[in-house]
Write an enzyme that holds these catalytic residues in place. Structure first.
Site, mmCIF file in Angstrom:
data_model
loop_
_atom_site.group_PDB
_atom_site.id
_atom_site.type_symbol
_atom_site.label_atom_id
_atom_site.label_comp_id
_atom_site.label_asym_id
_atom_site.label_seq_id
_atom_site.Cartn_x
_atom_site.Cartn_y
_atom_site.Cartn_z
ATOM 1 N N LYS A 97 1.743 70.915 50.878
ATOM 2 C CA LYS A 97 1.158 69.880 50.012
ATOM 3 C C LYS A 97 2.016 69.582 48.785
ATOM 4 C CE LYS A 97 -3.661 69.689 51.267
ATOM 5 N NZ LYS A 97 -3.830 70.807 52.236
ATOM 6 N N GLU A 119 -9.464 64.052 44.048
ATOM 7 C CA GLU A 119 -10.555 64.892 44.511
ATOM 8 C C GLU A 119 -9.946 66.040 45.303
ATOM 9 O OE1 GLU A 119 -9.549 62.225 46.070
ATOM 10 O OE2 GLU A 119 -9.230 63.028 48.102
ATOM 11 N N SER A 384 2.226 75.071 58.285
ATOM 12 C CA SER A 384 1.960 74.299 57.069
ATOM 13 C C SER A 384 1.675 75.143 55.835
ATOM 14 C CB SER A 384 0.805 73.325 57.310
ATOM 15 O OG SER A 384 -0.334 74.005 57.790
HETATM 16 C C1 LIG Z 1 -4.442 70.754 53.457
HETATM 17 C C2 LIG Z 1 -3.806 71.557 54.500
HETATM 18 C C3 LIG Z 1 -3.668 71.093 55.820
HETATM 19 C C4 LIG Z 1 -4.228 69.780 56.282
HETATM 20 O O1 LIG Z 1 -3.676 68.648 55.721
HETATM 21 P P1 LIG Z 1 -2.813 67.605 56.548
HETATM 22 O O2 LIG Z 1 -2.761 66.420 55.665
HETATM 23 O O3 LIG Z 1 -3.516 67.334 57.842
HETATM 24 O O4 LIG Z 1 -1.499 68.230 56.779
HETATM 25 C C5 LIG Z 1 -2.996 71.882 56.739
HETATM 26 N N1 LIG Z 1 -2.510 73.094 56.390
HETATM 27 C C6 LIG Z 1 -2.614 73.580 55.147
HETATM 28 C C7 LIG Z 1 -2.038 74.919 54.845
HETATM 29 C C8 LIG Z 1 -3.268 72.838 54.159
HETATM 30 O O5 LIG Z 1 -3.383 73.333 52.920
#
Ligand SMILES: *Cc1c(COP(=O)(O)O)cnc(C)c1O
Length: 404
Positions: A97, A119, A384
């Protein structure tokens, strides 16, 4: 003969449409401020100075490029295809993010804004944005449902330590939808000095494009790194999908190549409405949060209640670009249940020494299933985020398995 334009330069169109998906369905008061953001971004996305500053921030603050890790132990255990991870968990703050939050912060600075406003559901976007605000010397105001504030205590504390103001949304169900209403209300009171910073490839144009562009660094890096590491492109690339920013980030590097792309949706704990958040699998076309896409609706056509063990992916719609790429057959959908995600959470921890976020564990779980069925393929997973935030929840609800 003219060479075919790269996909990323062709989508979306000027009005923010990916085919019929996307657009900007906003109240009249928002038209002017969104025009300002659109025009500023059009200019800055071509500005050497802006892009150069962003590149420096990524290298010296975020810790980019993040590596690719080959999961030999896990691949051997499965006995099928070879699994690789793009390590977005190693970004500062522990998830992808920050890639778009730092860029949104830089955009706010260039626009002369004083405050970032947004938000947050589980608090992940709030923490990343509060981090960016601290870095750029901006104020930060995060709106969060009162129910979520109680549930996500550590992230609330983090945001406050980072200097953000956390505003509780106290009406309705007191969760994400109410937080969106509350944040938009606050934004409308002063669009001059504030920038609304959306947390995924969702919302009205230009956010789906802007956030994708900011996240595309993940895929562009990964393509080069994977080629260098193996001499080839991966056969398949996969990522979990909530709004879809980390998935669009990694897909961005491979859309023009002969590489299979799988977005993994949370199948949760069942197929009934309210038990999952698999928008493309079970949803239908509709407008929500200012854009047209595929969404899960209740019997009144309103956004349906959703569930996933990964609190960052329980979103009833999906970014419009995902709806488009799926509609033309460029991307495929994978599914992963809560149980499978927890299994992958423990497997990756025990076999590779990497504790993944529960959201990311959905992509790992799908890659494990896929590897078992496609023994000749190489699979690149976008990891992610890291799982520190999830460990208390997991051990409370799922006993630590014996390593087999
Ligand atoms: C917020 C988040 C997601 C989901 O968000 P996307 O916009 O779909 O990528 C996925 N993995 C993690 C670790 C997150 O914090």
């Amino acid at each position: 003969m003219t060479a075919k334009k790269p996909y990323l330069e062709t989508m979306p169109n000027e009005d923010g449409f990916f085919g019929k998906f996307g657009g900007a369905f906003i109240p009249p008061q928002l038209e002017e401020p969104f025009r300002e953001i659109r025009e500023a971004y059009d200019k800055l996305s071509k500005s050497f100075e802006f892009l150069h500053e962003l590149k420096k921030i990524r290298k010296h603050y975020q810790g980019r490029p993040t590596p690719i890790t080959y999961c030999k132990n896990l691949s051997d255990y499965i006995g099928g295809g070879q699994i690789y991870l793009k390590r977005e968990d190693l970004n500062h703050t522990g998830a992808h993010k920050l890639n778009h939050c730092m860029a949104e912060g830089l955009l706010a600075k260039y626009l002369g804004k004083k405050k970032l406003i947004a938000e947050t559901g589980a608090g992940q976007h709030g923490v990343a944005l509060a981090t960016a605000a601290a870095y750029f010397g901006l104020e930060c105001e995060i709106h969060m449902g009162e129910v979520d504030i109680k549930k996500e205590h550590p992230n609330v504390v983090k945001m406050k330590i980072l200097g953000a103001k956390v505003v509780p949304a106290t009406h309705g169900l007191k969760t994400l939808k109410e937080a969106v209403d509350s944040a938009f209300g606050a934004y409308l009171q002063d669009t001059q000095n504030q920038l609304f910073a959306i947390g995924s490839v969702v919302g009205p144009h230009p956010f789906p494009k802007m956030v994708r562009d900011f996240q595309s660094v993940v895929g562009l890096e990964a393509k080069e790194q994977f080629l260098e590491m193996t001499g080839k492109l991966p056969d398949m690339v996969t990522a979990c999908v909530g709004g879809g920013s980390n998935a669009m980030g990694i897909f961005s590097g491979f859309i023009d190549d002969a590489v299979k792309l799988y977005g993994v949706e949370p199948a949760g704990k069942g197929t009934n409405l309210g038990e999952h958040s698999a928008s493309l699998t079970y949803g239908s076309e509709g407008i929500m949060h200012g854009f047209n896409s595929i969404m899960l609706k209740d019997e009144n056509g309103e956004p349906a209640p959703v569930h996933s063990i990964g609190s960052g992916i329980d979103y009833p719609s999906i970014g419009p670009e995902h709806a488009y790429l799926h509609s033309i057959g460029r991307t495929n959908v994978g599914l992963c249940t809560d149980e499978e995600a927890v299994d992958a959470f423990y497997k990756l921890s025990q076999y590779e020494g990497i504790i993944p976020a529960l959201e990311s564990a959905h992509a790992v779980a799908f890659a494990m299933k896929y590897a078992a069925q496609n023994p000749k393929e190489s699979i690149l997973v976008n990891l992610s985020g890291r799982g520190d935030k999830d460990i208390d929840y997991v051990i409370e609800h799922y006993p630590i398995p014996l390593k087999v």
